[in-house]
Design an enzyme around this catalytic site. Structure first.
Site, PDB file in Angstrom:
ATOM      1  N   GLU A  86      -1.280  -1.437  -4.793  1.00 19.97           N
ATOM      2  CA  GLU A  86      -2.504  -0.674  -5.037  1.00 19.97           C
ATOM      3  C   GLU A  86      -2.249   0.384  -6.094  1.00 19.97           C
ATOM      4  O   GLU A  86      -1.209   1.037  -6.095  1.00 19.97           O
ATOM      5  CB  GLU A  86      -2.981  -0.016  -3.737  1.00 19.97           C
ATOM      6  CG  GLU A  86      -4.313   0.678  -3.886  1.00 19.97           C
ATOM      7  CD  GLU A  86      -4.852   1.214  -2.574  1.00 19.97           C
ATOM      8  OE1 GLU A  86      -5.659   2.157  -2.633  1.00 19.97           O
ATOM      9  OE2 GLU A  86      -4.476   0.703  -1.502  1.00 19.97           O
ATOM     10  N   ASP A 133      -2.296   0.891   7.467  1.00 23.95           N
ATOM     11  CA  ASP A 133      -1.493   0.766   6.246  1.00 23.95           C
ATOM     12  C   ASP A 133      -1.039  -0.673   6.012  1.00 23.95           C
ATOM     13  O   ASP A 133      -1.018  -1.150   4.878  1.00 23.95           O
ATOM     14  CB  ASP A 133      -0.288   1.707   6.297  1.00 23.95           C
ATOM     15  CG  ASP A 133      -0.712   3.166   6.286  1.00 23.95           C
ATOM     16  OD1 ASP A 133      -1.314   3.597   5.290  1.00 23.95           O
ATOM     17  OD2 ASP A 133      -0.456   3.862   7.282  1.00 23.95           O
ATOM     18  N   ASP A 160       0.883  -1.168   0.000  1.00 24.93           N
ATOM     19  CA  ASP A 160       0.000   0.000   0.000  1.00 24.93           C
ATOM     20  C   ASP A 160       0.921   1.217   0.000  1.00 24.93           C
ATOM     21  O   ASP A 160       1.467   1.588   1.033  1.00 24.93           O
ATOM     22  CB  ASP A 160      -0.893  -0.012   1.242  1.00 24.93           C
ATOM     23  CG  ASP A 160      -1.767   1.218   1.330  1.00 24.93           C
ATOM     24  OD1 ASP A 160      -2.248   1.690   0.285  1.00 24.93           O
ATOM     25  OD2 ASP A 160      -1.971   1.725   2.458  1.00 24.93           O
TER      26      ASP A 160
END
EC number: 3.1.21.10
Length: 173
Positions: free
Chosen positions: A67, A139, A8
């Protein structure tokens, strides 16, 4: 049996999560955050590259998933996020890992069942899916979600390709 590194990305905090897949089972191997310091963006990008490279050395993943950039609140944030993604992707590419990218909606849908899930819902489902004693920080949970999404996407593709090539009673299914 595959090891998947999910990321991420962020210019200040980059989450990572590592899972091992055995059949239909997903096992938690590790997760955490790479926290960059300083105002110098090139230095922060190097910290992300070095951090991801170290995680790759430590866990020896077979696959890398990250992502995709979403529409940020302002152009400067979007550019910095894109650069952070680039640093992580280059680290994976240097290690000869295949790179897969997923949108936030795809990730939330794979983990929670709805693309509009809140961060807390993702954290809770990651804790349940990977049988963790506590919910990981946001996160790291998002990064584990990326890895879980990649696993489920691969499983779906394998299932579909298997059916497409299976011949039953003279017809393809």
């Amino acid at each position: 049996m595959a090891i998947i590194l999910g990321v991420d990305p962020g210019s200040r905090i980059t989450g990572y999560g590592v899972i091992q897949c055995q059949g239909r089972q997903q096992l938690y191997l590790g997760s955490g955050c790479i926290r960059t310091s300083g105002e110098d963006l090139p230095l922060r990008l190097k910290q992300i590259f070095d951090g991801i490279s170290e995680i790759i050395r430590q866990y020896q993943p077979d696959e890398f998933a990250i992502e995709r950039v979403f529409l940020a609140k302002n152009a400067d944030s979007a550019l910095k996020l894109g650069q952070a993604r680039g640093a992580a992707i280059v680290a994976a590419t240097v290690a000869n890992l295949p790179v897969a990218e997923y949108s936030a909606t795809q990730i939330k849908n794979a983990v929670v069942g709805t693309g509009r899930a809140k961060k807390e819902q993702v954290q809770h489902m990651i804790q349940q899916l990977l049988k963790l004693p506590a919910a990981p920080q946001a996160d790291a949970a998002d990064a584990l979600g990326v890895a879980v999404c990649h696993y489920h996407t691969n499983q779906s593709l394998v299932a579909l390709s298997g059916r497409a090539t299976t011949r039953t009673y003279g017809r393809y299914r």
